[in-house]
Design a protein around this motif. Structure first.
Motif, short mmCIF file in Angstrom:
data_model
loop_
_atom_site.label_atom_id
_atom_site.label_comp_id
_atom_site.label_asym_id
_atom_site.label_seq_id
_atom_site.Cartn_x
_atom_site.Cartn_y
_atom_site.Cartn_z
N ILE A 28 34.15 51.86 72.37
CA ILE A 28 34.49 53.27 72.17
C ILE A 28 34.60 53.97 73.53
O ILE A 28 33.99 53.53 74.50
CB ILE A 28 33.47 54.03 71.28
N ARG A 29 35.36 55.05 73.53
CA ARG A 29 35.51 55.82 74.77
C ARG A 29 35.02 57.25 74.51
O ARG A 29 35.50 57.92 73.59
CB ARG A 29 36.96 55.82 75.21
N LEU A 30 34.09 57.69 75.33
CA LEU A 30 33.54 59.04 75.21
C LEU A 30 33.92 59.84 76.44
O LEU A 30 34.03 59.30 77.54
CB LEU A 30 32.00 58.98 75.10
N MET A 31 34.11 61.15 76.23
CA MET A 31 34.35 62.01 77.40
C MET A 31 33.23 63.03 77.50
O MET A 31 32.93 63.72 76.53
CB MET A 31 35.68 62.75 77.27
N LYS A 52 28.21 47.71 77.32
CA LYS A 52 29.60 47.66 77.82
C LYS A 52 30.60 48.20 76.81
O LYS A 52 31.72 48.57 77.16
CB LYS A 52 29.98 46.21 78.17
N THR A 53 30.20 48.26 75.55
CA THR A 53 31.11 48.78 74.51
C THR A 53 31.34 50.28 74.66
O THR A 53 32.29 50.82 74.10
CB THR A 53 30.50 48.52 73.11
N VAL A 54 30.47 50.96 75.40
CA VAL A 54 30.59 52.42 75.53
C VAL A 54 31.16 52.78 76.90
O VAL A 54 30.53 52.56 77.93
CB VAL A 54 29.21 53.12 75.35
N GLU A 55 32.39 53.30 76.88
CA GLU A 55 33.02 53.72 78.14
C GLU A 55 32.90 55.24 78.27
O GLU A 55 33.16 55.97 77.32
CB GLU A 55 34.51 53.32 78.12
N MET A 56 32.52 55.70 79.45
CA MET A 56 32.37 57.14 79.68
C MET A 56 33.50 57.62 80.61
O MET A 56 33.77 56.99 81.63
CB MET A 56 31.03 57.47 80.36
N ARG A 57 34.13 58.72 80.26
CA ARG A 57 35.15 59.35 81.11
C ARG A 57 34.72 60.79 81.42
O ARG A 57 34.18 61.47 80.55
CB ARG A 57 36.50 59.42 80.39
N SER A 58 35.01 61.25 82.61
CA SER A 58 34.73 62.65 82.96
C SER A 58 35.88 63.53 82.47
O SER A 58 37.01 63.08 82.38
CB SER A 58 34.62 62.82 84.47
#
Ligand code: SF4
Length: 363
Positions: A28-31, A52-58
């Motif tokens: 998943i990708r979270l912002m 690693k399944t959790v991607e963080m974006r600013s």
């Protein structure tokens, strides 16, 4: 938990991280919308703690960073007008405009003073009745009530030489704009804590309802953020996105009614220009007609040359979540906090500054 250091307890953080890992099965990708969250995430190594399944974006939650270059150019031009004292928060001083910066204008003789609140600017106006005091109003819903209070105070005290250049911006409309752009597929949003203290959680309801994206409002301590990520993962895994508050000690669903009332008295909603995004409808606060004599935009006029962006700077992409700071070729080589090329490296809430400062943890 009662005390702030309890929200930094490493044992509890490890347990929460393990819990997230246990129920996160798909990527998943979270912002994180807010620059304060980006700094906390980098500082406490939260990207390394989550699976690693959790991607963080600013995201675009740094008020200095999202201020458009053309608006900054206007502030610099105002600083050069005779008889003007510019008052501003410190972060914006070093941000490069198209041709100069407020810091450079000050070095060239402009009277620019750093204040901690717009209320201080009203006091400067009282003490300098022959000068025009312009406060550069940069910020989100968190800052707007104090600026509204300053304008009301100036009105009550008949301070006729105080003005505000309102570059204030609103959070939910830019979230909508990013979701509409669709450049980055998001599964969840770490909702801004401080902004939500003011506006509450209701204005985010469109996020799960219209876009199927989870939204959890978070505080700024490591356990706050991990709890928020835990709730976001749970929502995505269950396929039931909704708005939740994981920052109950600060945020009520209805927000702060008094602060909202203050904002409503002085401002009206208008389009605003966001760096890297452009004009977003209904995403800014302008001074309304009743208080228009405080509006620097209406009272002063300046000639501006076309704005130009710093060459090679990817702040716009970073603010839209399209790129991470290390993907900018200038990051850490040409662009550093000592020699910032773009606002994301200047501001204490900027993503590039966070990645640079806590560099080891982005590898
Ligand atoms: Fe702009 Fe510097 Fe960030 Fe690159 S590293 S995006 S030049 S602020």
């Amino acid at each position: 938990m009662k005390f702030i250091d309890e929200y930094q307890n490493s044992e509890l953080a490890t347990k929460l991280a393990r819990r997230i890992a246990n129920h996160s099965t798909k990527p998943i990708r979270l912002m994180e919308f807010c620059g304060g969250h980006t700094h906390a995430i980098m500082r406490y190594g939260i990207r390394q703690l989550v699976p690693k399944t959790v991607e963080m974006r600013s995201g675009p939650g740094c008020p200095v960073c999202v201020t458009a270059t053309s608006d900054l150019d206007k502030a610099i031009a105002l600083a050069h007008l005779p008889g003007v004292i510019i008052t501003t928060f410190g972060d914006i001083m070093r941000v490069p405009g198209s041709y100069s910066s407020l810091q450079q204008a000050k070095a060239e003789g402009a009277d620019i003073r750093i204040v901690y609140s717009s209320i201080d600017a009203v006091e400067i106006a009282k003490a300098n009745p022959r000068k025009s005091i312009i406060f550069i109003g940069i910020g989100f819903e968190t800052t707007a009530p104090t600026i509204a209070a300053s304008i009301i105070k100036a009105q009550k005290n008949e301070v006729a030489n105080f003005y505000v250049l309102s570059l204030l911006k609103l959070t939910p409309p830019v979230m909508k704009a990013l979701l509409d752009l669709g450049e980055v597929k998001l599964d969840g949003i770490v909702g801004p804590g401080h902004v939500s203290v003011i506006i509450g959680s209701y204005p985010y309801e469109f996020i799960p309802k219209n876009y199927g994206v989870a939204c959890v409002i978070s505080g700024f301590e490591p356990l706050d953020i991990l709890l928020c990520i835990d709730k976001l993962v749970e929502q995505v895994e269950s396929g039931k996105p909704r708005v939740e508050i994981a920052y109950r000690r600060g945020v009520k669903p209805e927000g702060n009614e008094k602060a909202l009332e203050l904002m409503g008295k002085v401002f009206e909603i208008d389009g605003a220009n966001w760096r890297g995004i452009g004009i977003v409808p209904q995403s800014g606060l302008k001074i309304n007609q009743k208080y228009q004599h405080f509006d620097a935009d209406k009272v002063f006029s300046v000639d501006l040359k076309p704005a130009r962006e710093p060459k090679g700077c990817r702040c716009g992409d970073i603010l839209r979540g399209v790129a991470a700071p290390p993907e900018c070729k200038l990051f850490g080589r040409v662009c550093t906090p000592e020699n910032p090329i773009g606002p994301c490296m200047v501001s204490s809430e900027g993503a590039c500054a966070a990645y640079y400062r806590y560099g080891a943890s982005y590898e």
